[in-house]
Design a protein around this motif. Structure first.
Motif, short mmCIF file in Angstrom:
data_model
loop_
_atom_site.label_atom_id
_atom_site.label_comp_id
_atom_site.label_asym_id
_atom_site.label_seq_id
_atom_site.Cartn_x
_atom_site.Cartn_y
_atom_site.Cartn_z
N GLN A 199 -18.57 8.01 -27.78
CA GLN A 199 -19.29 6.73 -27.74
C GLN A 199 -20.21 6.60 -28.95
O GLN A 199 -20.40 5.50 -29.48
CB GLN A 199 -20.11 6.68 -26.45
CG GLN A 199 -20.71 5.32 -26.16
CD GLN A 199 -21.50 5.36 -24.86
OE1 GLN A 199 -22.50 6.06 -24.72
NE2 GLN A 199 -21.03 4.62 -23.88
N MET A 200 -20.79 7.72 -29.42
CA MET A 200 -21.74 7.65 -30.55
C MET A 200 -21.00 7.64 -31.88
O MET A 200 -21.39 6.91 -32.79
CB MET A 200 -22.69 8.85 -30.51
CG MET A 200 -23.68 8.79 -29.37
SD MET A 200 -24.62 7.26 -29.34
CE MET A 200 -25.62 7.43 -30.80
N GLY A 201 -19.97 8.48 -32.03
CA GLY A 201 -19.18 8.46 -33.27
C GLY A 201 -19.84 9.13 -34.45
O GLY A 201 -19.20 9.35 -35.47
N SER A 202 -21.12 9.45 -34.36
CA SER A 202 -21.82 10.09 -35.48
C SER A 202 -22.97 10.89 -34.89
O SER A 202 -23.49 10.55 -33.83
CB SER A 202 -22.36 9.01 -36.42
OG SER A 202 -23.31 9.56 -37.31
N ILE A 203 -23.38 11.95 -35.62
CA ILE A 203 -24.48 12.75 -35.06
C ILE A 203 -25.84 12.23 -35.49
O ILE A 203 -26.85 12.56 -34.89
CB ILE A 203 -24.35 14.25 -35.41
CG1 ILE A 203 -24.37 14.48 -36.91
CG2 ILE A 203 -23.09 14.83 -34.81
CD1 ILE A 203 -24.50 15.97 -37.27
N ILE A 204 -25.88 11.44 -36.56
CA ILE A 204 -27.17 10.90 -37.03
C ILE A 204 -27.02 9.41 -37.36
O ILE A 204 -25.91 8.93 -37.63
CB ILE A 204 -27.71 11.65 -38.28
CG1 ILE A 204 -26.64 11.69 -39.38
CG2 ILE A 204 -28.22 13.03 -37.93
CD1 ILE A 204 -27.18 12.21 -40.71
N PRO A 205 -28.14 8.68 -37.35
CA PRO A 205 -28.07 7.25 -37.69
C PRO A 205 -27.63 7.02 -39.15
O PRO A 205 -27.73 7.92 -39.98
CB PRO A 205 -29.52 6.78 -37.50
CG PRO A 205 -30.19 7.81 -36.68
CD PRO A 205 -29.50 9.11 -36.98
N SER A 206 -27.17 5.82 -39.43
CA SER A 206 -26.75 5.48 -40.79
C SER A 206 -27.93 5.62 -41.76
O SER A 206 -29.09 5.42 -41.39
CB SER A 206 -26.24 4.04 -40.84
OG SER A 206 -25.09 3.90 -40.04
N SER A 207 -27.59 5.96 -43.02
CA SER A 207 -28.62 6.19 -44.05
C SER A 207 -29.18 4.86 -44.56
O SER A 207 -28.55 3.80 -44.39
CB SER A 207 -27.98 6.94 -45.22
OG SER A 207 -27.11 6.04 -45.92
N CYS B 249 -20.23 -4.79 -36.34
CA CYS B 249 -19.81 -3.87 -35.29
C CYS B 249 -20.00 -2.41 -35.73
O CYS B 249 -19.31 -1.93 -36.63
CB CYS B 249 -18.34 -4.13 -34.93
SG CYS B 249 -17.78 -3.03 -33.63
N GLY B 250 -20.94 -1.73 -35.06
CA GLY B 250 -21.19 -0.32 -35.37
C GLY B 250 -20.52 0.61 -34.37
O GLY B 250 -20.65 1.83 -34.46
N ILE B 251 -19.81 0.04 -33.42
CA ILE B 251 -19.13 0.86 -32.40
C ILE B 251 -17.93 1.57 -33.05
O ILE B 251 -17.20 0.94 -33.83
CB ILE B 251 -18.65 -0.05 -31.25
CG1 ILE B 251 -19.86 -0.67 -30.56
CG2 ILE B 251 -17.78 0.69 -30.25
CD1 ILE B 251 -19.50 -1.78 -29.60
C1 LIG Z 1 -22.03 5.11 -34.81
S1 LIG Z 1 -23.36 4.62 -33.69
C2 LIG Z 1 -24.06 3.36 -34.76
C3 LIG Z 1 -25.52 3.18 -34.52
C4 LIG Z 1 -26.25 2.37 -35.60
N1 LIG Z 1 -25.64 1.07 -35.77
C5 LIG Z 1 -26.25 3.12 -36.91
O1 LIG Z 1 -25.52 2.68 -37.83
O2 LIG Z 1 -26.96 4.13 -37.03
C6 LIG Z 1 -22.49 3.70 -32.44
C7 LIG Z 1 -23.39 3.01 -31.43
O3 LIG Z 1 -22.55 2.17 -30.60
C8 LIG Z 1 -23.00 2.26 -29.25
N2 LIG Z 1 -21.88 1.85 -28.38
C9 LIG Z 1 -20.71 2.52 -28.18
N3 LIG Z 1 -19.91 1.82 -27.35
C10 LIG Z 1 -20.57 0.68 -27.04
C11 LIG Z 1 -20.25 -0.46 -26.24
N4 LIG Z 1 -19.08 -0.54 -25.59
N5 LIG Z 1 -21.14 -1.46 -26.14
C12 LIG Z 1 -22.34 -1.38 -26.81
N6 LIG Z 1 -22.71 -0.33 -27.57
C13 LIG Z 1 -21.83 0.69 -27.70
C14 LIG Z 1 -23.43 3.72 -29.11
O4 LIG Z 1 -24.28 3.93 -28.01
C15 LIG Z 1 -24.11 3.95 -30.47
O5 LIG Z 1 -25.47 3.62 -30.40
#
Ligand SMILES: C[S@@+](CC[C@H](N)C(=O)[O-])C[C@H]1O[C@@H](n2cnc3c(N)ncnc32)[C@H](O)[C@@H]1O
Length: 200
Positions: free
Chosen positions: A31-39, A129-131
Motif C-alpha cells: 500500500q505504501m510502495g516506498s519506505i520514505i516520503p518523496s524528496s 496520483c501517488g498510489i
Molecule cells: C508512495 S506513498 C506516496 C506518499 C506521498 N505522496 C509522497 O510522495 O511521499 C503512497 C501513499 O498512497 C496511500 N494509498 C495507497 N492506497 C490508497 C488508496 N486506495 N486510497 C488512498 N490512499 C492510498 C498510502 O497510504 C501512501 O500514503
C-alpha cells in the motif's frame, strides 16, 4: 537563492514525518510502495507539472504525510483548491494538522466519484496520483484509472512512479502519455508521468 531552497527543505522535513511513513511501510509495504516520503526535488518536479485553471481544484490521491501537497501549495495552488485523499487514518490526521485550510478526506481513492460528489463536484484541473498503481492487479488499475479520467477527462492525470518503463499498460488501459521528468535525487529515483485517454 540557496537560502530559499534550504528553507523549503527544512519545511519539507517538518511535514514529512519519516517515522510514521516507515511504520506504515512495515505494516503494509504494498500500500505504501516506498519506505520514505518523496524528496524535495521530486516534489518540486511534480508540482511544476500540475496544470489547472484558477477556478479548478487539484486532487491528490495517496497524499501520505503531505510532502507533495506542501510543494503544490508552494507552487501557488491555494489551500482551498487542493483536495487530498489518504487511506491511512494517522496520515490523514497528520495532513489535517500540518495543512490547515486544505480539505483532507480519509478514504479510499477507489471511491473518488463519491469523494468528489461529497465535495460538491468541483471542476478538477489535475489529479496527482501517488498510489503505487504498478502494484495493483489489472482490474483495480482499470477502475482507478477510469475514476481519474472521469474526474479530469481533458488533462488526464499525473502519476509519480519509480518504474523505468511505463508503470501502467497504456494499450490495455486505452491511455496515451509518457514520462515528463525524472530525478535521481529521490529514494528510489522517481519519474513524473502524465496519462490521458488515447484518441481512437
Ligand atoms: C508512495 S506513498 C506516496 C506518499 C506521498 N505522496 C509522497 O510522495 O511521499 C503512497 C501513499 O498512497 C496511500 N494509498 C495507497 N492506497 C490508497 C488508496 N486506495 N486510497 C488512498 N490512499 C492510498 C498510502 O497510504 C501512501 O500514503
Amino acid at each position: 537563492m540557496s537560502g530559499i531552497i534550504i528553507g523549503k527543505d527544512r519545511e519539507h522535513r517538518s511535514i514529512s514525518n519519516a517515522g510514521l511513513f516507515f511504520r506504515r511501510w512495515l505494516a503494509n509495504p504494498l500500500q505504501m510502495g516506498s519506505i520514505i516520503p518523496s524528496s524535495p526535488t521530486f516534489c518540486r518536479l511534480i508540482a511544476e507539472r500540475v496544470e489547472r485553471d484558477p477556478h479548478e481544484v487539484v486532487v491528490e490521491l495517496g497524499a501520505g504525510t503531505g510532502v507533495v501537497s506542501r510543494a503544490l501549495l508552494a507552487a501557488g495552488i491555494p489551500a482551498d483548491k487542493l483536495l487530498l485523499v489518504e487511506i491511512v487514518p494517522d496520515m490523514a490526521e497528520h495532513l489535517r494538522r500540518m495543512l490547515p485550510g486544505v480539505r483532507v478526506v480519509c478514504g479510499d481513492a477507489f471511491e473518488l466519484p463519491k469523494v468528489l460528489a461529497e465535495a460538491g463536484n468541483p471542476p478538477v484541473g489535475d489529479v496527482v496520483c501517488g498510489i503505487p498503481l504498478v502494484m495493483l492487479p489489472a482490474e483495480q488499475q482499470r477502475r482507478i484509472v477510469s475514476a481519474m479520467l472521469e474526474a479530469s477527462p481533458r488533462r488526464g492525470f499525473l502519476h509519480l512512479s519509480y518504474c523505468i518503463t511505463s508503470p501502467l499498460p497504456k494499450r490495455r488501459l486505452g491511455l496515451t502519455g509518457g514520462r515528463l521528468a525524472y530525478t535521481w535525487r529521490n529514494f528510489p529515483p522517481g519519474g513524473v508521468w502524465r496519462y490521458a485517454p488515447a484518441r481512437s
